[in-house]
Motif scaffolding. Sequence first.
Motif, mmCIF file in Angstrom:
data_model
loop_
_atom_site.group_PDB
_atom_site.id
_atom_site.type_symbol
_atom_site.label_atom_id
_atom_site.label_comp_id
_atom_site.label_asym_id
_atom_site.label_seq_id
_atom_site.Cartn_x
_atom_site.Cartn_y
_atom_site.Cartn_z
ATOM 1 N N ARG A 42 0.846 -1.204 0.000
ATOM 2 C CA ARG A 42 0.000 0.000 0.000
ATOM 3 C C ARG A 42 0.871 1.240 0.000
ATOM 4 O O ARG A 42 2.006 1.226 0.503
ATOM 5 N N ALA A 55 -3.208 5.597 -1.692
ATOM 6 C CA ALA A 55 -3.236 5.920 -3.117
ATOM 7 C C ALA A 55 -4.046 4.826 -3.803
ATOM 8 O O ALA A 55 -3.614 3.674 -3.871
ATOM 9 N N PHE A 56 -5.249 5.205 -4.258
ATOM 10 C CA PHE A 56 -6.146 4.219 -4.864
ATOM 11 C C PHE A 56 -6.823 4.841 -6.063
ATOM 12 O O PHE A 56 -7.167 6.026 -6.047
ATOM 13 N N GLU A 62 -9.846 4.114 -9.112
ATOM 14 C CA GLU A 62 -10.985 3.251 -9.397
ATOM 15 C C GLU A 62 -10.637 2.157 -10.411
ATOM 16 O O GLU A 62 -11.027 1.013 -10.271
ATOM 17 N N ARG A 106 -7.341 1.380 -11.645
ATOM 18 C CA ARG A 106 -6.083 0.636 -11.455
ATOM 19 C C ARG A 106 -5.998 -0.028 -10.083
ATOM 20 O O ARG A 106 -5.079 -0.799 -9.839
ATOM 21 N N GLY A 107 -6.872 0.328 -9.176
ATOM 22 C CA GLY A 107 -6.816 -0.274 -7.845
ATOM 23 C C GLY A 107 -5.781 0.404 -6.966
ATOM 24 O O GLY A 107 -5.544 1.606 -7.086
ATOM 25 N N TYR A 108 -5.154 -0.374 -6.087
ATOM 26 C CA TYR A 108 -4.124 0.178 -5.200
ATOM 27 C C TYR A 108 -2.869 0.461 -6.024
ATOM 28 O O TYR A 108 -2.379 -0.429 -6.726
ATOM 29 N N LEU A 109 -2.391 1.704 -5.955
ATOM 30 C CA LEU A 109 -1.273 2.109 -6.793
ATOM 31 C C LEU A 109 0.044 1.794 -6.086
ATOM 32 O O LEU A 109 0.263 2.210 -4.949
ATOM 33 N N THR A 110 0.885 1.047 -6.782
ATOM 34 C CA THR A 110 2.135 0.600 -6.171
ATOM 35 C C THR A 110 3.325 1.100 -6.973
ATOM 36 O O THR A 110 3.190 1.504 -8.129
ATOM 37 N N ASN A 129 2.741 -5.022 -9.103
ATOM 38 C CA ASN A 129 1.939 -5.198 -7.883
ATOM 39 C C ASN A 129 0.622 -4.442 -7.910
ATOM 40 O O ASN A 129 -0.186 -4.567 -6.989
ATOM 41 N N VAL A 130 0.422 -3.619 -8.951
ATOM 42 C CA VAL A 130 -0.746 -2.732 -8.954
ATOM 43 C C VAL A 130 -2.059 -3.536 -8.982
ATOM 44 O O VAL A 130 -2.078 -4.682 -9.425
ATOM 45 N N GLY A 131 -3.100 -2.926 -8.478
ATOM 46 C CA GLY A 131 -4.400 -3.617 -8.433
ATOM 47 C C GLY A 131 -4.701 -4.002 -7.004
ATOM 48 O O GLY A 131 -4.992 -3.151 -6.175
ATOM 49 N N THR A 132 -4.583 -5.294 -6.723
ATOM 50 C CA THR A 132 -4.840 -5.741 -5.356
ATOM 51 C C THR A 132 -3.626 -5.508 -4.449
ATOM 52 O O THR A 132 -3.772 -5.438 -3.236
ATOM 53 N N SER A 134 2.139 8.110 -6.920
ATOM 54 C CA SER A 134 0.874 7.575 -7.432
ATOM 55 C C SER A 134 0.339 8.412 -8.598
ATOM 56 O O SER A 134 -0.411 7.918 -9.429
ATOM 57 N N TYR A 167 0.724 7.359 -12.437
ATOM 58 C CA TYR A 167 -0.278 6.509 -13.093
ATOM 59 C C TYR A 167 -1.217 7.351 -13.963
ATOM 60 O O TYR A 167 -1.632 6.928 -15.028
ATOM 61 N N HIS A 185 -8.926 -3.050 -12.231
ATOM 62 C CA HIS A 185 -8.982 -3.631 -10.893
ATOM 63 C C HIS A 185 -10.401 -4.108 -10.558
ATOM 64 O O HIS A 185 -11.358 -3.372 -10.781
ATOM 65 N N ILE A 203 -16.960 4.611 -4.899
ATOM 66 C CA ILE A 203 -16.581 3.583 -5.883
ATOM 67 C C ILE A 203 -17.339 2.290 -5.585
ATOM 68 O O ILE A 203 -17.833 1.610 -6.487
#
Lengths: 359, 174
Positions: A34, A157-158, A160, A162-166, A171-174, B97, B100, B120, B132
């Motif tokens: 995260r 950092a999230f 909609e 791409r999910g969790y931004l890494t 690793n991005v997404g979950t 972040s 992205y 995602h 969301i």
Amino acid sequence: MSKRSYVEEALSDWMKGNGPDTDVVISSRIRIARNLSGHPFPMLATSQQAQDVMKQLTAVAETGRLDSCGPFETLELSQLSELERRVLVEKHLISPSLANESRCGAVMLSENESVSIMVNEEDHLRIQCLYPGFQIKEAWTLASRIDDIFEEVTDYAFDERRGYLTSCPTNVGTGIRSSVMMHLPGLVLTQQINRILSAIQQVGLAVRGIYGEGSEAIGNLFQISNQITLGQSEGEIIENLHSVARQIIEHERAARQRLLDESRVRLEDRVLRSYGTLSHAMIMDSKEAAQRLSDVRLGIDLGLIGDVSPQAMNEMMVLTQPGFLQQVFREKMTPEQRDIRRAELIRKQLYSETDHGGV
Amino acid sequence: MLCQECDKKPATLHFTKIVNGEKTEFHICESCARERGEGIPGTANGFSIHSLLSGLLDFEPVGTMNALGAKPAQQLRCDNCGLTYTQFSKMGRFGCSNCYTQFGSKLDPILKRVHGNTTHVGKIPKRTGVQIQLKREIDELKADLNMRIEQQEFETAAELRDRIRELERKIADV
């Protein structure tokens, strides 16, 4: 619990515990990555920015919010010696990159060492839960709960889509990596391992050596983990790993049984030769130690050796790593000296395990 | 075989490099390899997922313009952390972040290659992701609604429609 015990006691609780299917699965691990929104990732952060992130995240443990998951102690990496850091890596409590590269790195460790929360590794926050045996779903439940606790007080950092931004696109997404560490001597001895490993890779799972990326699988230990983190839900990722691991467990048990049925004497000879070598050798390099310990562990799991506990094997696997050896003997050693000390330590351990003093 | 650099220690690393079709072989020991900066698997500077990734990321030829005249990827720069797309493609890691968003659509082909997917579908933050969460729920209900209509289950469809309206009001309030 103090820094001393994290560094000096070889066995974490997860290694002592008897989890399900421990004859094949050594441990189950979940790691969640995260990041905090608005802060540069650790790689680009200035010391001040990294310091801010560390304060913000370690404060969560201090508020007592994590107490339901066990008391935590925070260790700042800069306060630890190189050797102490290495020992934490060998216990799988921190990653090699947190030990080596990180500025303002810290780790929050739960008392029983089943949870370690790394700060300023490749990502701001990495929550790791490590359970004995095959308990990948249980590990996810705990890791997700800790994730929720951090999310209550910090802005992740999230995105909609791409999910969790890494920090790394892998690793991005979950942001989750779920893995099981398996001991597969039966599949190696019956030469089925390559076929199975390539099949595993075709279903989106990766196989690695025991220290993660780039290391070889020594001592018949294989870590199997998910590759994909985007486009699948956590439940799907874990279910996939769970069902594949379940099949491998069955294959491994069948292979062991076949070895017993078809070539019992050869197998006993191999196991007992390794036992004999471990009990009497004066020089033992780490590769040989890993292989011999693997043989003896197989012997214990199959009931061919009665007087050594599987926990003692876990302990020796950890204790014979370079960092731990130097910690135990309190001296800096050359590789040659380590090989002599390693042999000494294994002899002593086996001697103390057996009532009558060795074989 | 002895190390071809120091001629003292045994050569434990054997490389074959192919650069522009020209093949060169090296047989060196670990300490000489470190000095030369060669990657050793399993060490900090070794071949890693990042070096592999950078090969994947750097596939757009320098200076190409697409039909819409958009900036080529190589000129993109994140206005939050300052990381350029070129740096990103070399390191295989983002700087923050915001990268992205800044590298936007250029990422889809990369994510597709790494994950086979670009969107995602997993966990959503509980506190900050309420909206969301609601949106996702509405999408699911809409899909269900369409199916019910097709199957002429109008009573259930009406219930779903009401539920969707209720959630849409909730979103407006958040």
